[in-house]
Design an enzyme around this catalytic site. Structure first.
Site, PDB file in Angstrom:
ATOM      1  N   GLU A 227       0.022  -1.513  12.743  1.00 18.64           N
ATOM      2  CA  GLU A 227       0.996  -0.583  12.162  1.00 18.64           C
ATOM      3  C   GLU A 227       0.806  -0.670  10.661  1.00 18.64           C
ATOM      4  O   GLU A 227       1.177  -1.652  10.031  1.00 18.64           O
ATOM      5  CB  GLU A 227       2.419  -0.957  12.576  1.00 18.64           C
ATOM      6  CG  GLU A 227       3.416   0.182  12.372  1.00 18.64           C
ATOM      7  CD  GLU A 227       4.053   0.188  10.998  1.00 18.64           C
ATOM      8  OE1 GLU A 227       3.476   0.842  10.099  1.00 18.64           O
ATOM      9  OE2 GLU A 227       5.088  -0.445  10.824  1.00 18.64           O
ATOM     10  N   CYS A 261       8.523   1.109   6.126  1.00 19.96           N
ATOM     11  CA  CYS A 261       7.274   1.771   6.530  1.00 19.96           C
ATOM     12  C   CYS A 261       7.534   3.182   7.037  1.00 19.96           C
ATOM     13  O   CYS A 261       6.703   4.067   6.854  1.00 19.96           O
ATOM     14  CB  CYS A 261       6.546   0.932   7.574  1.00 19.96           C
ATOM     15  SG  CYS A 261       7.516   0.553   9.049  1.00 19.96           S
TER      16      CYS A 261
END
Length: 483
Positions: A227, A261
């Site tokens: 990720e 994020c």
């Protein structure tokens, strides 16, 4: 929290070298058969007890998160809520998702019983970030543990105490060997974990570091889940509830001081409502409180070097003709950055092409929703996105056109709060998934098993078959499937 205390939280922690990492992996390997042998029910009981203990001692975890990251109390509380909900889901659903299930045997193998199940990999390495030091790693940790793996966890070098607290609390409720072990240190420790004898690595962090993780794991062909961050966009249609969209855009952009994020960094709003939307966002942003005060809405920027990245993005945008609607140079009072709103930012500016990871929101005007989709998809990243429109069906259609792993319609980042949904992206945002059934399967290996139920009169898989066996079977297939 004072600026002095904030700086002190980054004193270096003891580093786990390659030998210590290898030892932790070996110990996790020795514990794994026992943990796997508890079965789904036994592991659920242990993970449920861990969740209960975490919630009983939630204030400890909240204080620890704040001490290591400086985030506001409410941001830390949100993290603990997400930890509990995702941990509960993984424990409750692992057996259903991963357990043995029967599948049809088909025509040729009608005499066979066919099953599929997902078995534990063995030892999983998890490399976590500092921005959500409990919630983000608990996603892969809970899935890996629920699937029957043991875990070696390397928290960020900025948040080692949160990582140790998670491991220590699990050890309090697991009556047996430690199934979650922690190694601490910087990138060298992470590289050692990638090169150790683990069966999979889950990494969350920057795309650049993700590439280094992949390279290290490739030496042993160790599979990875990456990720790697995002540059999430919001599309605001002409019929959207602008008050709701502006409120959501600001929260998604600057909560946790923009260090998220899946934080919102770009808004594309259609021209006929752009001016009003920009006014609403700016008024809300101007009212937020930043700094060392109990009622602050935004905490500090955790990495001092990130402040320079944020400055460079704002300066580049302005140099290319962007207009500063709120904030600017005066927003920077390290370690704090007050909200900044920019508009008319060229699409090739780093403020739109690179992850800013700070409380900066770019609001650009587009002629149509189609143009907004094209601009949103032009990014190298593809993590999350959001759409605001008065027509929910249109919202779903727009969502289907977006190159993103996750999309919220008339909400922001809702996908991260739903434990049953997979979390992950495409492009520079990485690959693989955590959370939900997909996340459970990421930390297991699929095994197909057949078992003969009876000996068939006609055996095609044998050299002893009759000369007409295969012709007969072809006629049967044509009769059944040839129309």
């Amino acid at each position: 929290m004072t600026a002095e205390t904030s700086a002190a939280r980054h004193e270096p922690d003891a580093t786990s070298g390659p030998a210590a990492v290898d030892a932790a992996v070996a110990e996790a390997r020795a514990a794994q058969p026992w943990w796997d042998g508890l079965g789904f029910a036994g592991r659920k009981k242990a993970l449920d007890a861990w969740r209960v203990l975490i919630l009983r001692r939630a204030e400890e975890l909240i204080d620890l998160i704040r001490a290591e990251t400086g985030k506001t109390a409410d941001d830390a509380r949100l993290e603990v809520i997400l930890v509990a909900d995702h941990l509960r889901w993984a424990a409750a659903h692992a057996g259903r998702v991963l357990g043995r299930r029967r599948v049809p045997s088909g025509l040729l193998m009608f005499n066979q019983s066919a099953t599929v199940e997902h078995r534990a990999l063995g030892v999983v390495g998890v490399i976590g970030p500092w921005n959500y030091p409990a919630f983000i790693p608990v996603g892969p940790v809970s899935a890996a543990l629920a699937a029957g793996n043991t875990v070696v966890f390397k928290p960020s070098e900025l948040t080692p105490a949160v990582g140790r607290w998670l491991a220590d609390t699990l050890a309090e409720v697991v009556r047996g060997p430690a199934v979650l072990r922690v190694v601490t240190g910087d990138g060298d420790t992470g590289a050692a974990l990638c090169r150790a004898a683990v069966d999979k690595v889950s990494f969350t962090g920057s795309s650049a570091t993700g590439r280094r993780v992949m390279a290290a794991c490739a030496e042993n062909l160790t599979p990875v889940v990456i990720e790697g961050g995002g540059k999430d966009a919001m599309i605001v249609a002409a019929d959207a509830d602008l008050d709701a969209a502006a409120d959501a855009a600001l929260w998604a952009a600057v909560s946790n001081a923009g260090q998220t994020c899946v934080g919102l960094e770009r808004v594309y709003v259609v021209a006929e409502v752009a001016e009003r939307f920009l006014r609403l966002v700016t008024a809300r942003a101007a009212a937020l409180r930043t700094g060392d005060r109990p009622d602050a809405d935004l905490g500090p920027i955790v990495l001092p070097r990130q402040i320079e990245v944020i400055k460079s993005h704002v300066r580049d945008a302005v140099a290319r003709g962007a207009r500063v609607v709120l904030g600017g140079e005066e927003s920077f009072t390290p370690p704090y950055v007050a909200p900044i709103v920019l508009t008319d930012v060229p699409e090739d500016s780093v403020a739109l092409t690179e992850e800013t990871f700070g409380p900066v929101l770019v609001v650009n005007t587009v002629a149509t929703v189609d143009e907004a989709v094209d601009r949103a998809n032009a990014s190298a990243y593809g993590l999350g996105a959001s759409v605001y429109t008065g027509d929910r069906s249109q919202g779903r259609r727009i969502a289907g056109r977006l190159r993103a792993g996750m999309v919220s319609v008339n909400a922001v980042i809702a996908f991260a709060g739903i434990p049953a949904l997979p979390f992950g992206g495409v492009g520079d945002s990485g690959f693989g998934r955590v959370h939900g059934p997909d996340g459970l399967r990421e930390f297991s290996r699929t095994q197909a098993v057949t078992s003969q139920r009876f000996r068939p009169l006609v055996q095609p898989n044998s050299f002893a078959r009759g000369p007409g066996t295969m012709r007969t079977l072809v006629r049967m297939v044509r009769a059944l499937h040839g129309r």
